[in-house]
Design a protein around this motif. Sequence first.
Motif, PDB file in Angstrom:
ATOM      1  N   ASN A  94      76.477-114.815 -45.902  1.00 32.93           N
ATOM      2  CA  ASN A  94      75.787-115.721 -46.686  1.00 32.93           C
ATOM      3  C   ASN A  94      74.703-116.225 -46.080  1.00 32.93           C
ATOM      4  N   GLY A  95      73.640-116.620 -46.626  1.00 32.65           N
ATOM      5  CA  GLY A  95      72.167-117.139 -45.993  1.00 32.65           C
ATOM      6  C   GLY A  95      71.300-116.381 -45.360  1.00 32.65           C
ATOM      7  N   VAL A  96      71.593-115.081 -45.291  1.00 32.42           N
ATOM      8  CA  VAL A  96      70.656-114.185 -44.294  1.00 32.42           C
ATOM      9  C   VAL A  96      69.375-113.997 -45.405  1.00 32.42           C
ATOM     10  N   GLY A  97      69.698-113.795 -46.803  1.00 34.16           N
ATOM     11  CA  GLY A  97      68.424-113.592 -47.472  1.00 34.16           C
ATOM     12  C   GLY A  97      68.949-112.403 -48.365  1.00 34.16           C
ATOM     13  N   LYS A  98      69.962-112.270 -48.823  1.00 31.71           N
ATOM     14  CA  LYS A  98      70.422-111.246 -49.587  1.00 31.71           C
ATOM     15  C   LYS A  98      69.738-111.193 -50.899  1.00 31.71           C
ATOM     16  N   THR A  99      69.957-112.090 -51.573  1.00 32.27           N
ATOM     17  CA  THR A  99      69.662-112.253 -52.907  1.00 32.27           C
ATOM     18  C   THR A  99      68.288-112.145 -52.885  1.00 32.27           C
ATOM     19  N   THR A 100      67.159-112.996 -52.220  1.00 36.91           N
ATOM     20  CA  THR A 100      66.033-112.657 -52.192  1.00 36.91           C
ATOM     21  C   THR A 100      65.512-111.525 -51.952  1.00 36.91           C
ATOM     22  N   THR A 101      66.284-110.850 -51.025  1.00 39.15           N
ATOM     23  CA  THR A 101      65.883-109.391 -50.696  1.00 39.15           C
ATOM     24  C   THR A 101      66.035-108.550 -51.874  1.00 39.15           C
ATOM     25  N   ALA A 103      65.644-109.205 -54.899  1.00 43.44           N
ATOM     26  CA  ALA A 103      64.587-109.595 -55.748  1.00 43.44           C
ATOM     27  C   ALA A 103      63.456-108.699 -55.415  1.00 43.44           C
ATOM     28  N   LYS A 104      63.108-108.822 -54.036  1.00 43.80           N
ATOM     29  CA  LYS A 104      61.977-108.089 -53.529  1.00 43.80           C
ATOM     30  C   LYS A 104      62.120-106.413 -53.652  1.00 43.80           C
ATOM     31  N   LEU A 105      63.296-106.140 -53.511  1.00 46.36           N
ATOM     32  CA  LEU A 105      63.321-104.566 -53.897  1.00 46.36           C
ATOM     33  C   LEU A 105      63.290-104.303 -55.327  1.00 46.36           C
ATOM     34  N   ALA A 239      65.359-109.791 -42.777  1.00 48.34           N
ATOM     35  CA  ALA A 239      64.803-110.680 -43.628  1.00 48.34           C
ATOM     36  C   ALA A 239      64.219-111.814 -42.672  1.00 48.34           C
ATOM     37  N   LYS A 240      63.410-112.571 -42.911  1.00 49.15           N
ATOM     38  CA  LYS A 240      62.862-113.770 -42.384  1.00 49.15           C
ATOM     39  C   LYS A 240      61.941-113.522 -41.081  1.00 49.15           C
ATOM     40  N   TYR A 241      61.392-112.422 -41.002  1.00 48.51           N
ATOM     41  CA  TYR A 241      60.443-112.065 -39.864  1.00 48.51           C
ATOM     42  C   TYR A 241      59.315-112.854 -39.714  1.00 48.51           C
ATOM     43  N   ASP A 242      58.938-113.483 -40.792  1.00 50.02           N
ATOM     44  CA  ASP A 242      57.875-114.306 -40.790  1.00 50.02           C
ATOM     45  C   ASP A 242      58.044-115.525 -40.254  1.00 50.02           C
ATOM     46  N   SER A 243      59.210-116.052 -40.037  1.00 50.39           N
ATOM     47  CA  SER A 243      59.564-117.623 -39.775  1.00 50.39           C
ATOM     48  C   SER A 243      60.128-117.511 -38.523  1.00 50.39           C
ATOM     49  N   GLY A 267      58.628-113.412 -46.028  1.00 48.59           N
ATOM     50  CA  GLY A 267      58.413-114.399 -46.902  1.00 48.59           C
ATOM     51  C   GLY A 267      59.521-114.694 -47.954  1.00 48.59           C
ATOM     52  N   GLU A 268      59.408-115.732 -48.858  1.00 49.34           N
ATOM     53  CA  GLU A 268      60.225-115.838 -49.947  1.00 49.34           C
ATOM     54  C   GLU A 268      59.935-115.262 -51.306  1.00 49.34           C
ATOM     55  N   LYS A 269      58.604-114.557 -51.418  1.00 45.59           N
ATOM     56  CA  LYS A 269      58.156-113.985 -52.537  1.00 45.59           C
ATOM     57  C   LYS A 269      58.489-112.713 -52.856  1.00 45.59           C
TER      58      LYS A 269
HETATM   59  N1  LIG Z   1      60.833-117.312 -44.904  1.00 41.29           N
HETATM   60  C1  LIG Z   1      61.548-116.508 -45.200  1.00 41.29           C
HETATM   61  N2  LIG Z   1      62.505-116.957 -46.078  1.00 41.29           N
HETATM   62  C2  LIG Z   1      63.490-116.215 -46.715  1.00 41.29           C
HETATM   63  C3  LIG Z   1      63.273-114.933 -46.400  1.00 41.29           C
HETATM   64  N3  LIG Z   1      64.207-114.215 -47.041  1.00 41.29           N
HETATM   65  C4  LIG Z   1      64.952-115.213 -47.738  1.00 41.29           C
HETATM   66  N4  LIG Z   1      64.533-116.412 -47.433  1.00 41.29           N
HETATM   67  C5  LIG Z   1      64.983-117.744 -47.652  1.00 41.29           C
HETATM   68  O1  LIG Z   1      66.320-117.745 -47.137  1.00 41.29           O
HETATM   69  C6  LIG Z   1      67.396-118.596 -47.832  1.00 41.29           C
HETATM   70  C7  LIG Z   1      68.484-118.002 -48.266  1.00 41.29           C
HETATM   71  O2  LIG Z   1      68.185-116.863 -49.099  1.00 41.29           O
HETATM   72  P1  LIG Z   1      69.285-116.079 -50.015  1.00 41.29           P
HETATM   73  O3  LIG Z   1      68.542-114.879 -50.709  1.00 41.29           O
HETATM   74  O4  LIG Z   1      69.811-117.115 -51.140  1.00 41.29           O
HETATM   75  O5  LIG Z   1      70.367-115.735 -49.138  1.00 41.29           O
HETATM   76  P2  LIG Z   1      71.691-115.184 -49.514  1.00 41.29           P
HETATM   77  O6  LIG Z   1      72.840-116.246 -49.388  1.00 41.29           O
HETATM   78  O7  LIG Z   1      72.118-114.101 -48.214  1.00 41.29           O
HETATM   79  O8  LIG Z   1      71.911-114.441 -50.804  1.00 41.29           O
HETATM   80  C8  LIG Z   1      66.517-118.990 -49.243  1.00 41.29           C
HETATM   81  O9  LIG Z   1      66.101-120.152 -48.891  1.00 41.29           O
HETATM   82  C9  LIG Z   1      65.240-117.919 -49.061  1.00 41.29           C
HETATM   83  O10 LIG Z   1      64.031-118.429 -49.779  1.00 41.29           O
HETATM   84  C10 LIG Z   1      62.097-114.413 -45.743  1.00 41.29           C
HETATM   85  O11 LIG Z   1      61.768-113.048 -45.638  1.00 41.29           O
HETATM   86  N5  LIG Z   1      61.239-115.056 -45.003  1.00 41.29           N
END
Ligand SMILES: Nc1nc2c(ncn2[C@@H]2O[C@H](COP(=O)(O)OP(=O)(O)O)[C@@H](O)[C@H]2O)c(=O)[nH]1
Length: 289
Positions: A94-101, A103-105, A239-243, A267-269
Amino acid sequence: MNRRSLGARLRDLFGSQDQDFYEELEDILIEGDIGPATAAGIIDVARAEIRGRSSRDRDRFFQLLKAQLGENLRLEPLEPVEGSVNLILVLGVNGVGKTTTIAKLAHCFATQRHKRVILAAADTFRAAAIDQLVVWGKRLAVPVVRQDPGSDPGAVVFDAISSAVANRIDLIIADTAGRMHNKVHLVRELGKIDKIASNRLPASAYKKVLVIDATTGQNALRQAEVFHEAIGVDSIIVAKYDSTAKGGIVVAIARDLGIPFSFIGVGEKPGDLEPFDRDSYLNRLLEVQ
Ligand SMILES: Nc1nc2c(ncn2[C@@H]2O[C@H](COP(=O)(O)OP(=O)(O)O)[C@@H](O)[C@H]2O)c(=O)[nH]1
Ligand SMILES: [Mg+2]
Protein backbone atom coordinates in the motif's frame (compact mmCIF):
# COMPACT_ATOMS: atom_id res chain seq x y z
CA MET A 1 20.36 10.46 7.54
CA ASN A 2 21.96 12.56 4.85
CA ARG A 3 19.27 13.81 2.52
CA ARG A 4 21.56 15.17 -0.17
CA SER A 5 21.81 13.30 -3.42
CA LEU A 6 24.43 10.71 -4.24
CA GLY A 7 25.66 12.90 -7.09
CA ALA A 8 26.00 16.04 -4.96
CA ARG A 9 27.89 14.21 -2.22
CA LEU A 10 30.25 12.53 -4.67
CA ARG A 11 31.04 15.85 -6.34
CA ASP A 12 31.82 17.42 -2.97
CA LEU A 13 34.07 14.50 -2.11
CA PHE A 14 36.06 15.05 -5.27
CA GLY A 15 36.34 18.76 -4.56
CA SER A 16 37.78 18.21 -1.10
CA GLN A 17 41.31 17.13 -0.20
CA ASP A 18 39.90 14.54 2.17
CA GLN A 19 42.51 12.14 3.51
CA ASP A 20 39.87 9.51 4.19
CA PHE A 21 38.74 9.52 0.58
CA TYR A 22 37.90 5.83 0.29
CA GLU A 23 36.09 5.59 3.61
CA GLU A 24 34.06 8.65 2.69
CA LEU A 25 33.35 7.18 -0.74
CA GLU A 26 32.20 3.92 0.79
CA ASP A 27 29.86 5.72 3.21
CA ILE A 28 28.32 7.77 0.44
CA LEU A 29 27.78 4.74 -1.78
CA ILE A 30 26.28 2.62 1.01
CA GLU A 31 23.97 5.46 2.06
CA GLY A 32 22.98 5.75 -1.59
CA ASP A 33 21.35 2.29 -1.26
CA ILE A 34 23.18 0.75 -4.23
CA GLY A 35 24.15 -2.31 -2.15
CA PRO A 36 27.46 -3.46 -0.61
CA ALA A 37 28.65 -5.55 -3.56
CA THR A 38 28.27 -2.76 -6.11
CA ALA A 39 29.81 -0.28 -3.66
CA ALA A 40 32.83 -2.55 -3.18
CA GLY A 41 33.22 -2.93 -6.94
CA ILE A 42 33.17 0.82 -7.42
CA ILE A 43 35.77 1.35 -4.72
CA ASP A 44 38.06 -1.19 -6.41
CA VAL A 45 37.68 0.59 -9.72
CA ALA A 46 38.29 3.96 -8.07
CA ARG A 47 41.47 2.69 -6.41
CA ALA A 48 42.82 1.27 -9.66
CA GLU A 49 41.94 4.41 -11.54
CA ILE A 50 43.20 6.97 -9.06
CA ARG A 51 46.43 5.19 -8.07
CA GLY A 52 49.49 6.83 -9.59
CA ARG A 53 47.66 9.94 -10.74
CA SER A 54 48.65 13.30 -9.44
CA SER A 55 45.09 14.58 -9.49
CA ARG A 56 41.74 12.88 -9.37
CA ASP A 57 39.93 13.01 -12.68
CA ARG A 58 36.34 13.58 -11.67
CA ASP A 59 34.73 13.25 -15.08
CA ARG A 60 36.52 9.99 -15.76
CA PHE A 61 35.51 8.70 -12.34
CA PHE A 62 31.86 9.56 -12.98
CA GLN A 63 32.02 7.70 -16.29
CA LEU A 64 33.38 4.61 -14.56
CA LEU A 65 30.83 4.99 -11.81
CA LYS A 66 27.98 5.07 -14.31
CA ALA A 67 29.29 1.96 -16.02
CA GLN A 68 29.47 0.10 -12.69
CA LEU A 69 26.05 1.25 -11.52
CA GLY A 70 24.45 0.27 -14.81
CA GLU A 71 26.24 -3.04 -15.18
CA ASN A 72 23.44 -5.29 -13.96
CA LEU A 73 20.54 -3.12 -14.96
CA ARG A 74 18.24 -5.03 -17.32
CA LEU A 75 15.60 -3.09 -19.17
CA GLU A 76 12.64 -4.68 -20.87
CA PRO A 77 9.57 -2.85 -22.19
CA LEU A 78 6.13 -4.16 -21.21
CA GLU A 79 4.93 -5.01 -24.67
CA PRO A 80 1.48 -6.59 -25.07
CA VAL A 81 1.60 -9.51 -27.52
CA GLU A 82 -0.64 -9.35 -30.58
CA GLY A 83 -3.53 -11.76 -31.04
CA SER A 84 -4.09 -12.48 -27.34
CA VAL A 85 -5.66 -10.93 -24.31
CA ASN A 86 -2.78 -9.62 -22.19
CA LEU A 87 -2.76 -9.18 -18.43
CA ILE A 88 -0.55 -6.89 -16.39
CA LEU A 89 -1.03 -7.88 -12.75
CA VAL A 90 0.14 -4.93 -10.69
CA LEU A 91 1.70 -5.82 -7.32
CA GLY A 92 3.08 -3.81 -4.44
CA VAL A 93 2.47 -2.77 -0.86
CA ASN A 94 0.00 0.00 0.00
CA GLY A 95 1.06 3.51 -0.77
CA VAL A 96 3.86 2.79 -3.24
CA GLY A 97 1.85 4.25 -6.12
CA LYS A 98 0.14 1.15 -7.56
CA THR A 99 -3.20 2.67 -8.48
CA THR A 100 -1.64 5.81 -9.92
CA THR A 101 0.72 3.63 -11.95
CA ILE A 102 -2.25 1.66 -13.28
CA ALA A 103 -3.80 4.93 -14.46
CA LYS A 104 -0.52 5.84 -16.13
CA LEU A 105 -0.28 2.46 -17.85
CA ALA A 106 -3.88 2.78 -19.03
CA HIS A 107 -3.11 6.23 -20.41
CA CYS A 108 0.02 4.93 -22.13
CA PHE A 109 -1.58 1.91 -23.77
CA ALA A 110 -5.17 3.11 -24.34
CA THR A 111 -4.79 6.82 -25.02
CA GLN A 112 -1.35 6.98 -26.58
CA ARG A 113 -1.08 3.59 -28.25
CA HIS A 114 -4.75 2.95 -29.03
CA LYS A 115 -4.92 -0.50 -27.48
CA ARG A 116 -8.24 -1.75 -26.16
CA VAL A 117 -7.73 -1.68 -22.40
CA ILE A 118 -9.81 -2.57 -19.34
CA LEU A 119 -8.97 -2.31 -15.67
CA ALA A 120 -9.69 -5.01 -13.08
CA ALA A 121 -10.32 -3.95 -9.48
CA ALA A 122 -8.77 -7.00 -7.80
CA ASP A 123 -7.88 -5.03 -4.70
CA THR A 124 -11.22 -5.98 -3.18
CA PHE A 125 -10.05 -5.55 0.38
CA ARG A 126 -10.74 -1.83 0.57
CA ALA A 127 -13.87 -0.26 -0.92
CA ALA A 128 -11.87 2.93 -1.43
CA ALA A 129 -9.43 1.09 -3.69
CA ILE A 130 -12.25 -0.02 -5.98
CA ASP A 131 -13.71 3.50 -6.02
CA GLN A 132 -10.33 5.03 -6.79
CA LEU A 133 -9.91 2.74 -9.80
CA VAL A 134 -13.44 3.49 -11.01
CA VAL A 135 -12.68 7.23 -10.86
CA TRP A 136 -9.53 6.74 -12.95
CA GLY A 137 -11.46 4.54 -15.37
CA LYS A 138 -14.03 7.30 -15.94
CA ARG A 139 -11.38 9.96 -16.32
CA LEU A 140 -9.45 7.89 -18.87
CA ALA A 141 -12.55 6.42 -20.57
CA VAL A 142 -11.37 2.89 -19.77
CA PRO A 143 -13.93 0.30 -18.51
CA VAL A 144 -13.41 -1.18 -15.04
CA VAL A 145 -14.34 -4.74 -14.11
CA ARG A 146 -15.32 -4.76 -10.46
CA GLN A 147 -17.23 -6.69 -7.82
CA ASP A 148 -18.35 -5.81 -4.32
CA PRO A 149 -15.76 -5.04 -1.64
CA GLY A 150 -14.65 -8.23 0.09
CA SER A 151 -15.26 -10.43 -2.94
CA ASP A 152 -12.70 -12.90 -4.21
CA PRO A 153 -9.92 -11.12 -6.17
CA GLY A 154 -9.42 -14.28 -8.24
CA ALA A 155 -13.03 -14.06 -9.38
CA VAL A 156 -12.54 -10.44 -10.46
CA VAL A 157 -9.57 -11.43 -12.60
CA PHE A 158 -11.50 -14.44 -13.97
CA ASP A 159 -14.38 -12.11 -14.95
CA ALA A 160 -12.02 -9.59 -16.47
CA ILE A 161 -10.39 -12.25 -18.64
CA SER A 162 -13.79 -13.59 -19.76
CA SER A 163 -14.98 -10.09 -20.59
CA ALA A 164 -11.72 -9.30 -22.40
CA VAL A 165 -11.97 -12.45 -24.52
CA ALA A 166 -15.63 -11.71 -25.38
CA ASN A 167 -14.91 -8.08 -26.25
CA ARG A 168 -11.60 -8.54 -28.05
CA ILE A 169 -9.70 -6.50 -25.48
CA ASP A 170 -5.91 -6.25 -25.89
CA LEU A 171 -4.90 -5.59 -22.32
CA ILE A 172 -6.22 -5.99 -18.78
CA ILE A 173 -4.45 -4.03 -16.06
CA ALA A 174 -5.31 -5.46 -12.65
CA ASP A 175 -4.93 -3.81 -9.25
CA THR A 176 -4.19 -6.07 -6.26
CA ALA A 177 -4.35 -5.60 -2.50
CA GLY A 178 -1.15 -4.38 -0.93
CA ARG A 179 -1.75 -5.38 2.64
CA MET A 180 0.29 -8.57 2.72
CA HIS A 181 3.31 -8.44 4.92
CA ASN A 182 4.82 -11.84 4.57
CA LYS A 183 5.31 -14.58 2.06
CA VAL A 184 2.61 -16.91 3.41
CA HIS A 185 -0.05 -14.24 3.01
CA LEU A 186 1.26 -13.23 -0.37
CA VAL A 187 1.18 -16.75 -1.72
CA ARG A 188 -2.31 -17.28 -0.36
CA GLU A 189 -3.69 -13.99 -1.68
CA LEU A 190 -1.93 -13.80 -4.99
CA GLY A 191 -1.45 -17.51 -5.69
CA LYS A 192 -5.05 -17.98 -6.68
CA ILE A 193 -5.07 -15.05 -9.08
CA ASP A 194 -1.78 -16.29 -10.49
CA LYS A 195 -3.21 -19.74 -11.10
CA ILE A 196 -6.30 -18.40 -12.86
CA ALA A 197 -4.23 -16.10 -15.08
CA SER A 198 -1.64 -18.78 -15.89
CA ASN A 199 -4.36 -21.26 -16.82
CA ARG A 200 -6.18 -18.91 -19.13
CA LEU A 201 -3.42 -16.87 -20.77
CA PRO A 202 -0.21 -17.75 -22.60
CA ALA A 203 2.90 -16.99 -20.49
CA SER A 204 4.04 -14.31 -22.95
CA ALA A 205 0.77 -12.39 -22.46
CA TYR A 206 0.76 -12.42 -18.65
CA LYS A 207 3.14 -10.21 -16.67
CA LYS A 208 3.45 -9.77 -12.93
CA VAL A 209 4.66 -6.24 -12.40
CA LEU A 210 5.88 -4.88 -9.07
CA VAL A 211 5.64 -1.20 -8.25
CA ILE A 212 8.29 0.13 -5.87
CA ASP A 213 8.51 3.56 -4.31
CA ALA A 214 11.86 5.19 -5.07
CA THR A 215 11.70 7.22 -1.88
CA THR A 216 11.77 4.20 0.44
CA GLY A 217 15.33 2.93 -0.04
CA GLN A 218 16.08 -0.46 1.53
CA ASN A 219 12.39 -1.27 2.07
CA ALA A 220 11.94 -1.45 -1.67
CA LEU A 221 14.62 -4.15 -1.91
CA ARG A 222 12.92 -6.18 0.83
CA GLN A 223 9.54 -5.84 -0.89
CA ALA A 224 11.01 -6.97 -4.20
CA GLU A 225 12.57 -10.01 -2.49
CA VAL A 226 9.31 -10.99 -0.79
CA PHE A 227 7.10 -10.61 -3.89
CA HIS A 228 9.67 -12.28 -6.13
CA GLU A 229 9.95 -15.31 -3.85
CA ALA A 230 6.19 -15.45 -3.37
CA ILE A 231 4.97 -15.41 -6.96
CA GLY A 232 7.82 -14.34 -9.22
CA VAL A 233 8.09 -10.78 -10.54
CA ASP A 234 8.53 -10.27 -14.29
CA SER A 235 9.10 -6.54 -14.30
CA ILE A 236 9.49 -3.58 -11.95
CA ILE A 237 8.10 -0.07 -12.26
CA VAL A 238 9.73 2.59 -10.12
CA ALA A 239 7.25 5.21 -8.86
CA LYS A 240 7.98 8.65 -7.41
CA TYR A 241 11.41 9.12 -8.96
CA ASP A 242 10.52 12.81 -9.28
CA SER A 243 10.22 13.36 -5.56
CA THR A 244 13.48 11.92 -4.31
CA ALA A 245 17.20 12.33 -4.48
CA LYS A 246 17.36 8.60 -3.76
CA GLY A 247 16.64 5.76 -6.14
CA GLY A 248 19.95 3.91 -5.82
CA ILE A 249 17.96 0.92 -4.61
CA VAL A 250 17.27 0.13 -8.28
CA VAL A 251 20.95 -0.81 -8.63
CA ALA A 252 20.77 -3.16 -5.62
CA ILE A 253 17.57 -4.82 -6.85
CA ALA A 254 19.00 -5.25 -10.35
CA ARG A 255 22.13 -6.88 -8.97
CA ASP A 256 20.53 -9.09 -6.31
CA LEU A 257 17.38 -10.19 -8.10
CA GLY A 258 18.03 -9.62 -11.80
CA ILE A 259 14.46 -8.48 -12.43
CA PRO A 260 14.15 -6.16 -15.45
CA PHE A 261 12.78 -2.63 -15.19
CA SER A 262 10.14 -1.33 -17.59
CA PHE A 263 8.87 2.11 -16.61
CA ILE A 264 9.67 4.94 -14.25
CA GLY A 265 7.04 7.20 -12.66
CA VAL A 266 7.90 10.87 -12.45
CA GLY A 267 4.74 12.53 -11.15
CA GLU A 268 1.10 12.08 -10.22
CA LYS A 269 -0.54 12.68 -13.59
CA PRO A 270 -1.38 9.95 -16.12
CA GLY A 271 1.27 11.25 -18.52
CA ASP A 272 4.03 11.06 -15.90
CA LEU A 273 5.37 7.65 -16.89
CA GLU A 274 8.51 7.12 -18.94
CA PRO A 275 10.04 3.99 -20.38
CA PHE A 276 12.93 3.08 -18.08
CA ASP A 277 16.04 4.42 -19.77
CA ARG A 278 19.46 3.50 -18.41
CA ASP A 279 21.17 6.81 -19.17
CA SER A 280 18.46 9.11 -17.92
CA TYR A 281 18.05 7.03 -14.75
CA LEU A 282 21.80 7.10 -14.03
CA ASN A 283 22.18 10.75 -14.94
CA ARG A 284 19.36 11.67 -12.60
CA LEU A 285 20.84 9.48 -9.85
CA LEU A 286 24.20 11.19 -10.16
CA GLU A 287 23.10 14.73 -10.86
CA VAL A 288 23.45 17.46 -8.23
CA GLN A 289 20.12 18.08 -6.51
N1 LIG B 1 5.32 12.58 -6.91
C1 LIG B 1 4.79 11.41 -7.24
N2 LIG B 1 3.76 10.92 -6.53
C2 LIG B 1 3.23 9.72 -6.89
C3 LIG B 1 3.75 8.96 -7.96
N3 LIG B 1 3.02 7.81 -8.05
C4 LIG B 1 2.09 7.88 -7.07
N4 LIG B 1 2.20 9.02 -6.36
C5 LIG B 1 1.40 9.46 -5.19
O1 LIG B 1 1.57 8.52 -4.14
C6 LIG B 1 0.36 8.38 -3.37
C7 LIG B 1 -0.08 6.93 -3.28
O2 LIG B 1 -0.45 6.49 -4.58
P1 LIG B 1 -1.48 5.30 -4.88
O3 LIG B 1 -1.44 5.10 -6.35
O4 LIG B 1 -2.79 5.56 -4.25
O5 LIG B 1 -0.74 4.10 -4.13
P2 LIG B 1 -1.22 2.60 -3.86
O6 LIG B 1 -1.68 2.56 -2.42
O7 LIG B 1 0.01 1.79 -4.03
O8 LIG B 1 -2.30 2.27 -4.82
C8 LIG B 1 -0.66 9.28 -4.07
O9 LIG B 1 -0.71 10.49 -3.38
C9 LIG B 1 -0.09 9.46 -5.46
O10 LIG B 1 -0.51 10.65 -6.07
C10 LIG B 1 4.89 9.49 -8.70
O11 LIG B 1 5.43 8.91 -9.64
N5 LIG B 1 5.34 10.72 -8.28
MG1 LIG C 1 -4.24 1.49 -4.50
